[in-house]
Scaffold this motif. Sequence first.
Motif, PDB file in Angstrom:
ATOM      1  N   ARG A   1       0.827  -1.209   0.000  1.00 44.16           N
ATOM      2  CA  ARG A   1       0.000   0.000   0.000  1.00 44.16           C
ATOM      3  C   ARG A   1       0.860   1.257   0.000  1.00 44.16           C
ATOM      4  O   ARG A   1       0.535   2.254  -0.651  1.00 44.16           O
ATOM      5  N   LEU A   2       1.941   1.214   0.724  1.00 41.03           N
ATOM      6  CA  LEU A   2       2.834   2.362   0.810  1.00 41.03           C
ATOM      7  C   LEU A   2       3.426   2.712  -0.544  1.00 41.03           C
ATOM      8  O   LEU A   2       3.669   3.886  -0.841  1.00 41.03           O
ATOM      9  N   ASN A   3       3.654   1.718  -1.390  1.00 41.98           N
ATOM     10  CA  ASN A   3       4.285   1.933  -2.688  1.00 41.98           C
ATOM     11  C   ASN A   3       3.291   2.057  -3.830  1.00 41.98           C
ATOM     12  O   ASN A   3       3.688   2.096  -4.989  1.00 41.98           O
ATOM     13  N   ASP A   4       2.025   2.115  -3.503  1.00 43.37           N
ATOM     14  CA  ASP A   4       0.977   2.391  -4.481  1.00 43.37           C
ATOM     15  C   ASP A   4       0.487   3.815  -4.238  1.00 43.37           C
ATOM     16  O   ASP A   4      -0.054   4.123  -3.172  1.00 43.37           O
ATOM     17  N   LYS A   5       0.691   4.694  -5.225  1.00 39.86           N
ATOM     18  CA  LYS A   5       0.403   6.118  -5.016  1.00 39.86           C
ATOM     19  C   LYS A   5      -1.045   6.369  -4.611  1.00 39.86           C
ATOM     20  O   LYS A   5      -1.325   7.149  -3.708  1.00 39.86           O
TER      21      LYS A   5
END
Length: 301
Positions: free
Chosen positions: A205-209
Motif C-alpha cells: 500500500r505504501l508503494n501504491d500512489k
Amino acid sequence: MAFSIVSRGILRTSREILERNMAATVGVLQQTASPPPNTPISHSDCHRLFLATGGHMCGHGAQHSLLWHQMPTAVVQAVRQYSKKAGAAKLRREVESDSDSDSDDEFERRRQKMDSKRSERGDSAFWRRKMRTLHRILDVNHDGVVSFDDFSLLAKRFSDLGHLSPEVAAEFNDVIKHTWEEQFGEITPYNLVTAEQFLTDLHHRLNDKKMAKRIGRFLPYLFKAVDFDHTGHLDLEQYKLFFRCLGLTEDDAAVSFAVIDKNGDGQLSLKEFVHLGRQFFLTEDDSKISKMFWGPLVADH
C-alpha cells in the motif's frame, strides 16, 4: 572491303561528333569565371573531383593545375558543397546515433533510480518496527493475528464514548469496513492477518500512489470520538482517553504526548493529529516525532 569502308565511315562520323562536343565544352569553360591559370588544386579537391566525375577528370601532380584551370568554378564549388553536405550528414547521423544511445542510457538510469526508490519505501528495519507496533495494537483480542473482528471491536470502543453523532458514527463504520477490504481483502472469520502479512500488505500500500493517499483516512473519526468538548483540539487528558481506547496505558499516553506536542502548548489540533498519524505510516526517518503517535515502539526482533 566493304566492311572496312563502312567501319572507317563510322569512326570518322564519331570523331566529328566528338570534336564538335569538345569545341562546345571549351566555349562554355571560357565563358565561366575561373581562378587564375596555374592555381594549384589541393589533393582533397582533386579527390572530390575524382569521385564526382567517376575517376575520369583528375590525374596527379602537374595535371592538377590544368584541371583546375579547365573546370568551371561553379563545378568545383558544387563538388566542395556536396562534400560538406555529405560530411555534415554523416556527422549528424553519428551524433543522432550517440544521442539515441545516451537517451536510452539516461532512461535506464532513471528507471533504475525509480525502482530503487520504490523498493526502499517500507524496507527499513525502523519502518517494520513501527508496523509491528501497530499490528500489536490492532490485535485487540491478543490472539497474535488481526481480523475484521479486531477492527470492529476497536471502532466500537471509540463509538461507545458517545461523542460521535449517529451520522458520523455510521461513516466511521463504513470507513473501517472499506479500509479492511481494500487492505486485507474479504470479510470472513478465516481472513486472519499475521504480523508478517500485515507488513507485506502495508508495504504494498505504501508503494501504491493511490492507496498511499488514503492511508489513515480513519484518523479524523478517532480524533472526533475523543474530542468530547468539541473544541477541535486535544489536551493530555483527551489523549489519554485515545490511548485507553487503543488498550494502552495512561503513562504511555503522557510520554507520547510530551514528544508529539512539539510546540509545547499542551494541545493537538485535528490537522496535527492527522498529519502525525499519517506520517507514522509514511516516513522512515527515525528522528520524526510521529514515531510516538501510537505509543512506545515494540522491541527490535
